[in-house]
Design a protein around this motif. Structure first.
Motif, PDB file in Angstrom:
ATOM      1  N   ASN A  48       0.815  -1.218   0.000  1.00 49.75           N
ATOM      2  CA  ASN A  48       0.000   0.000   0.000  1.00 49.75           C
ATOM      3  C   ASN A  48       0.846   1.264   0.000  1.00 49.75           C
ATOM      4  OD1 ASN A  48      -2.439  -1.261  -0.215  1.00 49.75           O
ATOM      5  ND2 ASN A  48      -2.854  -1.301   1.979  1.00 49.75           N
ATOM      6  N   ILE A  49       2.012   1.202   0.661  1.00 51.96           N
ATOM      7  CA  ILE A  49       2.924   2.360   0.621  1.00 51.96           C
ATOM      8  C   ILE A  49       3.345   2.591  -0.827  1.00 51.96           C
ATOM      9  CG2 ILE A  49       5.209   3.235   1.332  1.00 51.96           C
ATOM     10  CD1 ILE A  49       4.750   1.812   4.035  1.00 51.96           C
ATOM     11  N   ASN A  50       3.715   1.492  -1.513  1.00 55.62           N
ATOM     12  CA  ASN A  50       4.135   1.620  -2.916  1.00 55.62           C
ATOM     13  C   ASN A  50       3.000   2.120  -3.797  1.00 55.62           C
ATOM     14  OD1 ASN A  50       6.738   0.848  -2.384  1.00 55.62           O
ATOM     15  ND2 ASN A  50       6.325  -1.350  -2.702  1.00 55.62           N
ATOM     16  N   LYS A  51       1.782   1.705  -3.460  1.00 57.90           N
ATOM     17  CA  LYS A  51       0.614   2.150  -4.259  1.00 57.90           C
ATOM     18  C   LYS A  51       0.170   3.566  -3.872  1.00 57.90           C
ATOM     19  CE  LYS A  51      -1.884  -1.867  -3.930  1.00 57.90           C
ATOM     20  NZ  LYS A  51      -3.161  -2.472  -3.650  1.00 57.90           N
ATOM     21  N   LYS A  52       0.860   4.122  -2.833  1.00 55.47           N
ATOM     22  CA  LYS A  52       0.551   5.471  -2.329  1.00 55.47           C
ATOM     23  C   LYS A  52      -0.922   5.600  -1.917  1.00 55.47           C
ATOM     24  CE  LYS A  52       4.021   8.359  -4.661  1.00 55.47           C
ATOM     25  NZ  LYS A  52       5.114   7.559  -4.874  1.00 55.47           N
ATOM     26  N   THR A  53      -1.421   4.594  -1.171  1.00 56.34           N
ATOM     27  CA  THR A  53      -2.806   4.671  -0.688  1.00 56.34           C
ATOM     28  C   THR A  53      -2.866   5.684   0.456  1.00 56.34           C
ATOM     29  OG1 THR A  53      -2.433   2.913   0.890  1.00 56.34           O
ATOM     30  CG2 THR A  53      -3.299   2.251  -1.264  1.00 56.34           C
ATOM     31  N   ILE A  54      -4.061   5.946   0.947  1.00 58.11           N
ATOM     32  CA  ILE A  54      -4.259   6.915   2.028  1.00 58.11           C
ATOM     33  C   ILE A  54      -3.401   6.505   3.250  1.00 58.11           C
ATOM     34  CG2 ILE A  54      -6.239   5.692   3.055  1.00 58.11           C
ATOM     35  CD1 ILE A  54      -7.594   8.439   3.424  1.00 58.11           C
ATOM     36  N   PHE A  55      -2.881   7.511   3.982  1.00 55.51           N
ATOM     37  CA  PHE A  55      -2.029   7.235   5.146  1.00 55.51           C
ATOM     38  C   PHE A  55      -2.819   6.562   6.266  1.00 55.51           C
ATOM     39  CE2 PHE A  55       0.428  10.944   3.509  1.00 55.51           C
ATOM     40  CZ  PHE A  55       1.647  10.310   3.397  1.00 55.51           C
ATOM     41  N   PHE A  56      -2.159   5.688   7.015  1.00 58.67           N
ATOM     42  CA  PHE A  56      -2.674   5.189   8.294  1.00 58.67           C
ATOM     43  C   PHE A  56      -1.551   5.385   9.307  1.00 58.67           C
ATOM     44  CE2 PHE A  56      -5.931   3.308   5.727  1.00 58.67           C
ATOM     45  CZ  PHE A  56      -7.033   3.279   6.567  1.00 58.67           C
ATOM     46  N   LEU A  57      -1.566   6.524   9.991  1.00 57.63           N
ATOM     47  CA  LEU A  57      -0.427   6.903  10.828  1.00 57.63           C
ATOM     48  C   LEU A  57      -0.792   6.942  12.305  1.00 57.63           C
ATOM     49  CD1 LEU A  57       0.573   9.989   8.666  1.00 57.63           C
ATOM     50  CD2 LEU A  57       1.792   7.813   8.714  1.00 57.63           C
TER      51      LEU A  57
END
Ligand SMILES: C[S@@+](CC[C@H](N)C(=O)[O-])C[C@H]1O[C@@H](n2cnc3c(N)ncnc32)[C@H](O)[C@@H]1O
Length: 250
Positions: free
Chosen positions: A172-181
């Motif tokens: 998901n990081i590579n796909k640049k999905t919405i942040f979950f921080l």
């Protein structure tokens, strides 16, 4: 298209009665600190499908629900039909305008989608009237369960590192999905103060969100524990979710 347009967020809440009740207790407790609500306006930033709106809607003169997802706005309109004092606006926190100032802003379960919170806190500050209030929820990076995991893994510097912890999978990081921080409480405090807020009080929420506890202990008992322990456990940033009541100072 907004992320939540293609995600079933109403279904996410099925089986999460404990977490919902724990948040309701916290929100009700923090709202009690705000005087004359029946003459005031509230801005709910990232209101979703209106899950928490019934907790505050009857207490305020008017409520503005800000939400970037078209799908969630239409669900909220359907779910909240009986309230006459609601206005919906499709926009993000970053696009708040200061034209119509509110008395109170709340932002629950939204900060984990935002990497740079300080410009958003400043926008919220500008959207509030003098001495206005902010109720903010954020996912706590240094919650007790994560701290234990880190210590057992030999990572002793984790608590000092104030950089938010990205919970997304590598894919998901590579796909640049919405942040979950998960955010660091100290960083949040600093950013709120730098954005013109003083912190009035803090609560630690969903403290017993451990699958085994939820399985063996009835929800009513966990909720009873929440009622008593939310203020105490906030002192050690225990829970996975922290609620802050802050007031605008300038
Ligand atoms: C986890 S949901 C929480 C919804 C609601 N506050 C609740 O507690 O039920 C996150 C919400 O924030 C919205 N959202 C995501 N990014 C946002 C942003 N930058 N500004 C405002 N809302 C945002 C989403 O569309 C979604 O409705």
């Amino acid at each position: 298209m907004a992320f939540y347009d293609h995600y079933n967020y109403q279904r996410y809440w099925q089986g999460r009665k404990y977490e919902h009740k724990a948040e309701k207790i916290a929100l009700e407790k923090l709202l009690k600190n705000i005087p004359d609500k029946n003459r005031k306006t509230i801005l709910d930033i990232g209101a979703g499908f209106g899950r928490i709106t019934p907790i505050y809607a009857n207490q305020f003169a008017s409520c503005y629900l800000i939400e970037p997802s078209e799908k969630l706005i239409s669900q909220a309109k359907k779910n909240l039909k009986k309230y006459q004092n609601l206005t919906f606006q499709k926009r993000r926190a970053e696009e708040l305008s200061s034209l119509k100032k509110a008395d109170v802003a709340i932002m629950i379960r939204v900060a984990h989608h935002i990497k740079k919170l300080d410009p958003v806190f400043k926008k919220i500050n500008h959207s509030l009237k003098r001495n206005g209030y902010l109720i903010l929820e954020f996912a706590n990076k240094v919650n007790f369960k994560t701290k234990l995991k880190m210590w057992f893994g030999g990572n002793f510097s984790f608590c000092q590192d104030q950089v938010p912890c990205d919970r997304r999978s590598l894919a998901n990081i590579n796909k640049k999905t919405i942040f979950f921080l998960n955010h660091h409480p100290q960083k949040i405090n600093q950013e709120l103060e730098q954005s013109g807020f003083k912190i009035i009080t803090k609560l630690s929420v969903s403290n017993f969100r451990w699958p085994l506890l939820k399985k063996i202990i009835p929800t009513e008992i966990l909720i009873w524990g929440e009622k008593i322990l939310q203020p105490v456990l906030a002192k050690i940033n225990f829970g996975p979710s922290i609620f802050i009541l802050a007031q605008k100072t300038n």
